[in-house]
Design a protein around this motif. Structure first.
Motif, PDB file in Angstrom:
ATOM      1  N   GLN A  70       0.827  -1.204   0.000  1.00  0.00           N
ATOM      2  CA  GLN A  70       0.000   0.000   0.000  1.00  0.00           C
ATOM      3  C   GLN A  70       0.865   1.260   0.000  1.00  0.00           C
ATOM      4  N   ARG A  71       1.922   1.267   0.831  1.00  0.00           N
ATOM      5  CA  ARG A  71       2.790   2.443   0.909  1.00  0.00           C
ATOM      6  C   ARG A  71       3.484   2.693  -0.429  1.00  0.00           C
ATOM      7  N   ILE A  72       4.002   1.639  -1.045  1.00  0.00           N
ATOM      8  CA  ILE A  72       4.697   1.792  -2.318  1.00  0.00           C
ATOM      9  C   ILE A  72       3.734   2.323  -3.387  1.00  0.00           C
ATOM     10  N   ALA A  73       2.538   1.789  -3.428  1.00  0.00           N
ATOM     11  CA  ALA A  73       1.556   2.236  -4.414  1.00  0.00           C
ATOM     12  C   ALA A  73       1.175   3.695  -4.191  1.00  0.00           C
ATOM     13  N   MET A  74       0.966   4.087  -2.935  1.00  0.00           N
ATOM     14  CA  MET A  74       0.578   5.462  -2.647  1.00  0.00           C
ATOM     15  C   MET A  74       1.700   6.445  -2.949  1.00  0.00           C
ATOM     16  N   ILE A  75       2.938   6.054  -2.645  1.00  0.00           N
ATOM     17  CA  ILE A  75       4.069   6.934  -2.941  1.00  0.00           C
ATOM     18  C   ILE A  75       4.230   7.104  -4.449  1.00  0.00           C
ATOM     19  N   GLY A  76       4.107   6.002  -5.194  1.00  0.00           N
ATOM     20  CA  GLY A  76       4.182   6.095  -6.647  1.00  0.00           C
ATOM     21  C   GLY A  76       3.100   6.990  -7.217  1.00  0.00           C
ATOM     22  N   ALA A  77       1.886   6.852  -6.688  1.00  0.00           N
ATOM     23  CA  ALA A  77       0.785   7.692  -7.151  1.00  0.00           C
ATOM     24  C   ALA A  77       1.040   9.159  -6.830  1.00  0.00           C
ATOM     25  N   TYR A  78       1.595   9.416  -5.649  1.00  0.00           N
ATOM     26  CA  TYR A  78       1.852  10.808  -5.273  1.00  0.00           C
ATOM     27  C   TYR A  78       2.925  11.439  -6.157  1.00  0.00           C
ATOM     28  N   VAL A  79       3.968  10.678  -6.483  1.00  0.00           N
ATOM     29  CA  VAL A  79       5.005  11.193  -7.382  1.00  0.00           C
ATOM     30  C   VAL A  79       4.394  11.582  -8.727  1.00  0.00           C
ATOM     31  N   LEU A  80       3.499  10.764  -9.244  1.00  0.00           N
ATOM     32  CA  LEU A  80       2.836  11.073 -10.510  1.00  0.00           C
ATOM     33  C   LEU A  80       2.005  12.357 -10.387  1.00  0.00           C
TER      34      LEU A  80
END
Length: 430
Positions: free
Chosen positions: A218-228
């Protein structure tokens, strides 16, 4: 001295006493920082080295050892929370400036794969060496009752961290921030530290017996989404607005500074809540705005001097106040500390150097990359402070890891200056 003894004798006196105490601390820190900085400059170091050393001089390793009563009264615990807040805000702003300072796309070109490889090699090798050597170090501790698993994990993470803020300061002060090597190092260190902070969050939960792979995913997915979101939503909107406002007002206005600060602090809050700490949010926003060189130069003229001259010395000095060199016990303690340095420097420098050579970097540039990635400084101190607070890094090992972080920092400046002397620009131009 009893600055707080009569804090409640009159209406408002408690606040005034606290403010007075804080002002005295700031004056002492700034004076000590300037004096020590002048000295280390003559020894070939950058200002950041003097700021770190000033904190050690004011802390239990020097002032606290010689004049314990003065040290205790001067740096009273009542102001510690304020200092932490000031220090963290300064660090977020510095990370924002570092993100703006480096021209990644222009300098790296097609070498993005090199950044990833150097980053992973500079992370995985030291983490592995730290994890597998940790049992031996655990057996040498004054308090061997420290949980072994927690100690191994925190020791491994502490071997893996690279200090982006310190590297940024060194490159800027040496006039090297324009170079491709600097961009490659900062890009690698950024990936290194993002993964490192994720590891730190995971390790903290493992130690607390709360970890789950669902949490990590979940953390990895959310961080990736935030970078985008930052690069594909925030950057175009904020960039266009800043360009129009600067053209309309003929410079960087106060409302524009306020808007940027709001975006910056919101970003820091988001990344902090995602488990990679607030400083990464500052770095992402700076990186998103780095193409607008006019805005970057105006920001450096109007805002950066306050950050560099006030907030950053507070961060460095306050961290130094928590370090006690006297915690190392005798010759055997010094020998164990030396082994910590060998494992840390050999694995971090070796991993980055070998990866740089593998992607075709010249030997001199590969040596520079290895030296830079080995620089840990106060990012390391954040990690080991968390471990210390969780009870898995005992005091003697805490001190050894602090020494390791500081030695790597003091080594970095003269070695980088020598290895990259042909690429230096005058500091004012850089």
């Amino acid at each position: 001295m009893h600055l707080l003894a009569n804090a409640s004798t009159a209406v408002g006196s408690e606040t005034e006493e606290l403010v007075l105490h804080l002002l005295v601390q700031l004056v002492v820190i700034l004076v000590a920082t300037r004096v020590v900085t002048v000295i280390v400059r003559r020894l070939g170091q950058t200002d950041v080295s003097g700021e770190i050393l000033a904190g050690l001089v004011l802390g239990p390793s020097a002032l606290g050892l010689l004049f314990p009563e003065i040290s205790t009264e001067l740096f009273h615990p009542s102001t510690s929370t304020i200092f932490v807040g000031l220090a963290q805000i300064g660090l977020i702003l510095l990370m924002f400036q570092i993100g703006m300072e480096f021209e990644f796309g222009e300098q790296l070109g097609q070498r993005k794969a090199s950044v990833v490889l150097v980053s992973l090699a500079g992370l995985l090798l030291p983490f592995s060496c730290g994890y597998f050597s940790a049992p031996w170090f655990h057996a040498q501790l004054a308090d061997p009752s420290t949980p072994l698993l927690g100690f191994r994990l925190f020791f491994a993470v502490s071997m893996s961290i690279t200090a982006i803020p310190i590297l940024g300061r060194i490159f800027m002060e040496l006039g090297l921030s324009h170079t491709r090597t600097a961009a490659l190092v900062i890009g690698s260190a950024a990936i290194d530290d993002v993964i490192g902070w994720l590891l730190l969050g995971s390790v903290s939960l493992i130690v607390a017996e709360q970890f789950s792979f669902v949490w990590a995913a979940q953390r990895i997915a959310m961080i990736g989404a935030y970078v985008l979101v930052v690069f594909f939503v925030v950057r175009p909107i904020l960039g266009r607005w800043l360009a129009k406002d600067i053209a309309k007002r003929g410079g960087l206005s106060l409302p524009a500074i306020a808007i940027v600060l709001i975006v910056l602090l919101c970003s820091a809050s988001i990344t902090s809540s995602l488990g990679v700490f607030a400083i990464i949010g500052g770095f992402l926003v700076g990186l998103a705005l780095h193409r607008d060189r006019q805005f970057v130069e105006l920001w450096k003229q109007r805002v950066s001097p306050l950050v560099m001259m006030l907030l950053l010395p507070v961060f460095f000095a306050y961290t130094g106040l928590r370090t006690d060199i006297g915690a190392i016990d005798g010759w055997w303690g010094a020998a164990v500390c030396g082994m910590v340095l060998v494992v840390a420097f050999g694995s971090k420098f070796g991993g980055a150097f070998l990866a740089a050579k593998a992607v075709g970097e010249p030997t001199r540039d590969a040596l520079t990359i290895g030296v830079c990635m080995n620089t840990r400084a106060l990012m390391e101190l954040i990690v080991i402070n968390i471990g210390y607070d969780m009870g898995v890094v005992p005091r003697d090992m805490f001190t050894m890891l602090v020494i390791m972080a500081l030695v790597s920092t003091f080594m970095a400046t003269p070695m980088i200056a020598w290895l990259m002397k042909s690429e230096r620009r005058p500091v004012a131009a850089a």
